[in-house]
Design a protein around this motif. Sequence first.
Motif, PDB file in Angstrom:
ATOM      1  N   THR A   1      -2.288 -12.013 -12.174  1.00  0.00           N
ATOM      2  CA  THR A   1      -3.047 -11.035 -12.952  1.00  0.00           C
ATOM      3  C   THR A   1      -2.411  -9.652 -12.828  1.00  0.00           C
ATOM      4  O   THR A   1      -1.622  -9.406 -11.908  1.00  0.00           O
ATOM      5  CB  THR A   1      -4.494 -10.909 -12.425  1.00  0.00           C
ATOM      6  OG1 THR A   1      -4.422 -10.485 -11.055  1.00  0.00           O
ATOM      7  CG2 THR A   1      -5.245 -12.219 -12.504  1.00  0.00           C
ATOM      8  N   GLU A   2      -2.775  -8.764 -13.733  1.00  0.00           N
ATOM      9  CA  GLU A   2      -2.283  -7.392 -13.671  1.00  0.00           C
ATOM     10  C   GLU A   2      -2.774  -6.728 -12.381  1.00  0.00           C
ATOM     11  O   GLU A   2      -2.039  -5.997 -11.722  1.00  0.00           O
ATOM     12  CB  GLU A   2      -2.778  -6.605 -14.890  1.00  0.00           C
ATOM     13  CG  GLU A   2      -2.290  -5.162 -14.876  1.00  0.00           C
ATOM     14  CD  GLU A   2      -2.804  -4.338 -16.059  1.00  0.00           C
ATOM     15  OE1 GLU A   2      -3.651  -4.842 -16.814  1.00  0.00           O
ATOM     16  OE2 GLU A   2      -2.341  -3.197 -16.209  1.00  0.00           O
ATOM     17  N   ALA A   3      -4.028  -7.028 -12.014  1.00  0.00           N
ATOM     18  CA  ALA A   3      -4.613  -6.419 -10.802  1.00  0.00           C
ATOM     19  C   ALA A   3      -3.790  -6.779  -9.569  1.00  0.00           C
ATOM     20  O   ALA A   3      -3.514  -5.928  -8.716  1.00  0.00           O
ATOM     21  CB  ALA A   3      -6.058  -6.884 -10.644  1.00  0.00           C
ATOM     22  N   GLU A   4      -3.390  -8.046  -9.492  1.00  0.00           N
ATOM     23  CA  GLU A   4      -2.604  -8.490  -8.340  1.00  0.00           C
ATOM     24  C   GLU A   4      -1.248  -7.794  -8.319  1.00  0.00           C
ATOM     25  O   GLU A   4      -0.748  -7.387  -7.263  1.00  0.00           O
ATOM     26  CB  GLU A   4      -2.430 -10.008  -8.389  1.00  0.00           C
ATOM     27  CG  GLU A   4      -1.802 -10.577  -7.119  1.00  0.00           C
ATOM     28  CD  GLU A   4      -1.361 -12.035  -7.264  1.00  0.00           C
ATOM     29  OE1 GLU A   4      -2.232 -12.903  -7.382  1.00  0.00           O
ATOM     30  OE2 GLU A   4      -0.141 -12.272  -7.268  1.00  0.00           O
ATOM     31  N   ALA A   5      -0.656  -7.612  -9.505  1.00  0.00           N
ATOM     32  CA  ALA A   5       0.646  -6.947  -9.585  1.00  0.00           C
ATOM     33  C   ALA A   5       0.533  -5.489  -9.143  1.00  0.00           C
ATOM     34  O   ALA A   5       1.385  -4.979  -8.411  1.00  0.00           O
ATOM     35  CB  ALA A   5       1.177  -7.029 -11.015  1.00  0.00           C
ATOM     36  N   LEU A   6      -0.536  -4.829  -9.560  1.00  0.00           N
ATOM     37  CA  LEU A   6      -0.733  -3.421  -9.192  1.00  0.00           C
ATOM     38  C   LEU A   6      -0.924  -3.276  -7.682  1.00  0.00           C
ATOM     39  O   LEU A   6      -0.455  -2.313  -7.080  1.00  0.00           O
ATOM     40  CB  LEU A   6      -1.924  -2.832  -9.955  1.00  0.00           C
ATOM     41  CG  LEU A   6      -1.649  -2.574 -11.442  1.00  0.00           C
ATOM     42  CD1 LEU A   6      -2.941  -2.245 -12.183  1.00  0.00           C
ATOM     43  CD2 LEU A   6      -0.622  -1.459 -11.634  1.00  0.00           C
ATOM     44  N   LEU A   7      -1.574  -4.272  -7.084  1.00  0.00           N
ATOM     45  CA  LEU A   7      -1.788  -4.268  -5.638  1.00  0.00           C
ATOM     46  C   LEU A   7      -0.441  -4.287  -4.906  1.00  0.00           C
ATOM     47  O   LEU A   7      -0.260  -3.645  -3.870  1.00  0.00           O
ATOM     48  CB  LEU A   7      -2.614  -5.499  -5.254  1.00  0.00           C
ATOM     49  CG  LEU A   7      -3.531  -5.371  -4.048  1.00  0.00           C
ATOM     50  CD1 LEU A   7      -4.585  -4.305  -4.286  1.00  0.00           C
ATOM     51  CD2 LEU A   7      -4.214  -6.708  -3.771  1.00  0.00           C
TER      52      LEU A   7
END
Length: 395
Positions: free
Chosen positions: A83-89
């Motif tokens: 997910t995008e959220a995981e990438a941003l993390l």
Amino acid sequence: MKMTLLATSLLLASVAFAAPKAQWVTVDSNILGKLAPMQKALMVEKEAGGVSLVQLTEAELEKLSHAIHHELHRCGGYIAHETEAEALLALEPRGDMHYGMKGIFADYAIDQEELVVPMVAEVKAANIEATIRALSAFHNRYYKAQTGTDSQNFLLDTWSKLAAGRSDVKVELVKHANWPQPSVVMTIEGSDSPEEILVIGGHADSIAGGWFGNDKSRAPGADDNASGMATITETIRIAMEAGFKPKRTVQFMGYAAEEVGLLGSKDIANGYKTRSTNVVGVVQFDMTLRKGTVDKDIVMMTDFTNAAQNEFLGRLIDEYVKVPWGYSKCGYGCSDHASWTNAGFPASMPFESTMGDINKAIHTDKDTIESAGGNANHAAKFAKLAVAYMVELAN
Ligand code: BES
Ligand code: ZN
């Protein structure tokens, strides 16, 4: 006017038929500039701490992997996120995680010589070699292949036999929801502080035949990573034969599906985080078979690992293994230690060579004992380190 219409309809058509940019990928910023053929696809959305975020189609991701392997002659260098959220993390600055996570999670005193020295003397390269040959004999250990489940049952069986007669030891398969291959976990319950856990693990799967692999390709995976699993199996044999009863709980793990994105270890480590399990230390054995040409026998990866524990492992090598050791780095989350680091636990990855000197046969049908030196003498040093780590940190 006509031109404009044509251009507009072409543009619309290309938008309508373009594959969706389904993959969020973080890439080592250093390698971006070196990939000229992919310059157009690699539009950087965000950059932090030497890591860049890009969005790619499945096809572009495959091309990126190919370009990195064939133009830069290295593995990985990027992580595909669900997910995008995981990438941003992954871009978030958490200490100096990408270059070695800090924090001290345990007392790293070395004071168990009386137990460790005789156990280390029991390490036998021939045992390690036999386990590597047995695991390599499965056509592959791919996470979606029947043989990838069969090989995990073999490991379950091997570890269960070693633990026979110990009521404080259990061996089990850990099932994952999204793919068939289970992980294998052996637990020696701690006698004094059972809620404090150390994890000694490696990935049990193998892969060949392209970035995503397939269930047909022959993938002996002798170095990557039958060697790590055989190193751990020899550690278990010695612990069981010595009647070792740790004060803290010790868990040995053979993770599923590492080769397709650290999936098994991510599932397990995130579960431990959710349940607030007290993991005091994690060591990852991934590739212990082939000695590099550099004069360092054991190389501690500094990224996605815990600096204090790395230094402790170095002192254990000096004390009990007595071989030269040093530091190197993957440059990306190259193995399951990264899953533990990302979940907030202190992890280390002692590796067989420096990154500049890696075994080029991995992920092909040529990854055999023969192509990695013909014996398990190098892996035996890692089993000695595993024994020392287990006893010193558990007691
Ligand atoms: N054993 C390798 C990692 C490795 C290879 C470390 C060479 C150091 C040198 C591991 O099994 C692997 O192949 N990892 C992938 C990345 C992973 C996120 C799928 C890789 O390196 O491409
Ligand atoms: Zn691999």
